[in-house]
Design a protein around this motif. Sequence first.
Motif, PDB file in Angstrom:
ATOM      1  N   ASP A  63       0.805  -1.222   0.000  1.00 14.64           N
ATOM      2  CA  ASP A  63       0.000   0.000   0.000  1.00 14.64           C
ATOM      3  C   ASP A  63       0.841   1.277   0.000  1.00 14.64           C
ATOM      4  N   ARG A  64       2.127   1.174   0.327  1.00 17.08           N
ATOM      5  CA  ARG A  64       2.978   2.367   0.343  1.00 17.08           C
ATOM      6  C   ARG A  64       3.784   2.543  -0.942  1.00 17.08           C
ATOM      7  N   ASN A  65       3.510   1.712  -1.929  1.00 16.15           N
ATOM      8  CA  ASN A  65       4.227   1.798  -3.201  1.00 16.15           C
ATOM      9  C   ASN A  65       3.266   2.307  -4.273  1.00 16.15           C
ATOM     10  N   PRO A  66       3.320   3.595  -4.615  1.00 12.60           N
ATOM     11  CA  PRO A  66       2.360   4.148  -5.583  1.00 12.60           C
ATOM     12  C   PRO A  66       2.467   3.505  -6.961  1.00 12.60           C
ATOM     13  N   TRP A  67       3.657   3.026  -7.332  1.00  8.62           N
ATOM     14  CA  TRP A  67       3.816   2.389  -8.637  1.00  8.62           C
ATOM     15  C   TRP A  67       3.031   1.082  -8.705  1.00  8.62           C
ATOM     16  N   LEU A  68       3.080   0.313  -7.644  1.00 12.38           N
ATOM     17  CA  LEU A  68       2.361  -0.961  -7.633  1.00 12.38           C
ATOM     18  C   LEU A  68       0.851  -0.747  -7.563  1.00 12.38           C
ATOM     19  N   ILE A  69       0.453   0.225  -6.767  1.00 13.19           N
ATOM     20  CA  ILE A  69      -0.973   0.536  -6.715  1.00 13.19           C
ATOM     21  C   ILE A  69      -1.452   1.002  -8.083  1.00 13.19           C
ATOM     22  N   GLY A  70      -0.641   1.818  -8.748  1.00 11.61           N
ATOM     23  CA  GLY A  70      -0.985   2.267 -10.094  1.00 11.61           C
ATOM     24  C   GLY A  70      -1.078   1.118 -11.073  1.00 11.61           C
ATOM     25  N   ALA A  71      -0.139   0.166 -10.978  1.00 10.48           N
ATOM     26  CA  ALA A  71      -0.164  -0.990 -11.874  1.00 10.48           C
ATOM     27  C   ALA A  71      -1.412  -1.836 -11.647  1.00 10.48           C
ATOM     28  N   MET A  72      -1.777  -2.025 -10.383  1.00  8.16           N
ATOM     29  CA  MET A  72      -2.969  -2.818 -10.075  1.00  8.16           C
ATOM     30  C   MET A  72      -4.238  -2.124 -10.543  1.00  8.16           C
ATOM     31  N   THR A  73      -4.359  -0.832 -10.227  1.00  8.89           N
ATOM     32  CA  THR A  73      -5.591  -0.119 -10.564  1.00  8.89           C
ATOM     33  C   THR A  73      -5.726   0.105 -12.074  1.00  8.89           C
ATOM     34  N   ALA A  74      -4.601   0.194 -12.783  1.00 10.40           N
ATOM     35  CA  ALA A  74      -4.665   0.332 -14.240  1.00 10.40           C
ATOM     36  C   ALA A  74      -4.870  -1.019 -14.907  1.00 10.40           C
ATOM     37  N   GLY A  75      -4.312  -2.075 -14.317  1.00 15.16           N
ATOM     38  CA  GLY A  75      -4.370  -3.386 -14.954  1.00 15.16           C
ATOM     39  C   GLY A  75      -5.654  -4.144 -14.711  1.00 15.16           C
ATOM     40  N   ALA A  76      -6.131  -4.163 -13.466  1.00 17.09           N
ATOM     41  CA  ALA A  76      -7.289  -4.992 -13.121  1.00 17.09           C
ATOM     42  C   ALA A  76      -8.534  -4.714 -13.969  1.00 17.09           C
ATOM     43  N   PRO A  77      -8.844  -3.451 -14.317  1.00 16.62           N
ATOM     44  CA  PRO A  77     -10.050  -3.222 -15.134  1.00 16.62           C
ATOM     45  C   PRO A  77      -9.923  -3.669 -16.591  1.00 16.62           C
ATOM     46  N   GLN A  78      -8.696  -3.896 -17.086  1.00 15.11           N
ATOM     47  CA  GLN A  78      -8.518  -4.178 -18.510  1.00 15.11           C
ATOM     48  C   GLN A  78      -9.234  -5.456 -18.982  1.00 15.11           C
ATOM     49  N   PRO A  79      -9.134  -6.582 -18.259  1.00 20.44           N
ATOM     50  CA  PRO A  79      -9.884  -7.760 -18.705  1.00 20.44           C
ATOM     51  C   PRO A  79     -11.393  -7.538 -18.708  1.00 20.44           C
ATOM     52  N   VAL A  80     -11.875  -6.726 -17.763  1.00 19.58           N
ATOM     53  CA  VAL A  80     -13.308  -6.435 -17.727  1.00 19.58           C
ATOM     54  C   VAL A  80     -13.706  -5.625 -18.951  1.00 19.58           C
ATOM     55  N   ILE A  81     -12.894  -4.631 -19.300  1.00 17.09           N
ATOM     56  CA  ILE A  81     -13.148  -3.850 -20.514  1.00 17.09           C
ATOM     57  C   ILE A  81     -13.046  -4.757 -21.745  1.00 17.09           C
TER      58      ILE A  81
END
Length: 278
Positions: A63-81
Amino acid sequence: MADPLALTPKSSYAELPLRIVSAILIAPPAVAAIWLGTPYIEMVVLAAVFMMAVEWARLVGHDRNPWLIGAMTAGAPQPVIGYFFGGFDIAAILTAILFLAMLVMAKIAKLPRGLWLAAGIPVIVLPAISLLFIRNDPMGVQTALWLVAVIAATDIGAYFSGRTIGGPKLAPRISPKKTWAGLIGGMLSAALVGTATILLIGEGDIPLIAVVSAIMAVVAQMGDLSESAVKRHFGVKDSGAIIPGHGGLFDRLDGFITSLPTIALATALSGASVLQWH
């Protein structure tokens, strides 16, 4: 469904007001989206996926790594889209690619818990896609609302029977508050909801759907226990703070993580909604 199964007959009902508040905040938009369909259900699903991606990064200690949070939040919706435009095949391919990409990124950066982080992709994506798949079935509205009612009934039945009866623990090493009485109470409540659903829609086999509903209560509890096991492993009390002092979205939707893919798979294999089974 965070820890609905109780400790002893003397346990208080202090959590009840917070449970009611969480239900009021989460249930109406979800039910409305299921009822209205496109584009509302897609909007709600994407919002939930985004929030759960943030919570998962926190849950597994990133939770303290903004890059990883960004990767998760950008990546997770892609299969749904991808599912919106290309169906399940595209969604499955994107899920696999993102899972591997997260693993490679973690390996290159020498990040701890990289596998745990990558595991969040299928954990979040599969239930989301499953809900959309179920809703697209001719009986999708009824099936999705039935499942929501079954999980809610499981939570309520487990909460009250567990705190009233108490007794032997269900899984003391994973979630000490849960009891067998709570599980049985949740199953009975789910079976009653299944029976009421068939009477309401006027088709289907009452004994069969009552049994299926009770089984789904068990499947939902498996999701609940799985999330509890992850939280215990990482020493986290709650996945988030949507309801202050009462957890995050994962805590509220853990039963759907296992139940939605189960019902979607059953629908795909049988070629019909479970509510139409005979």
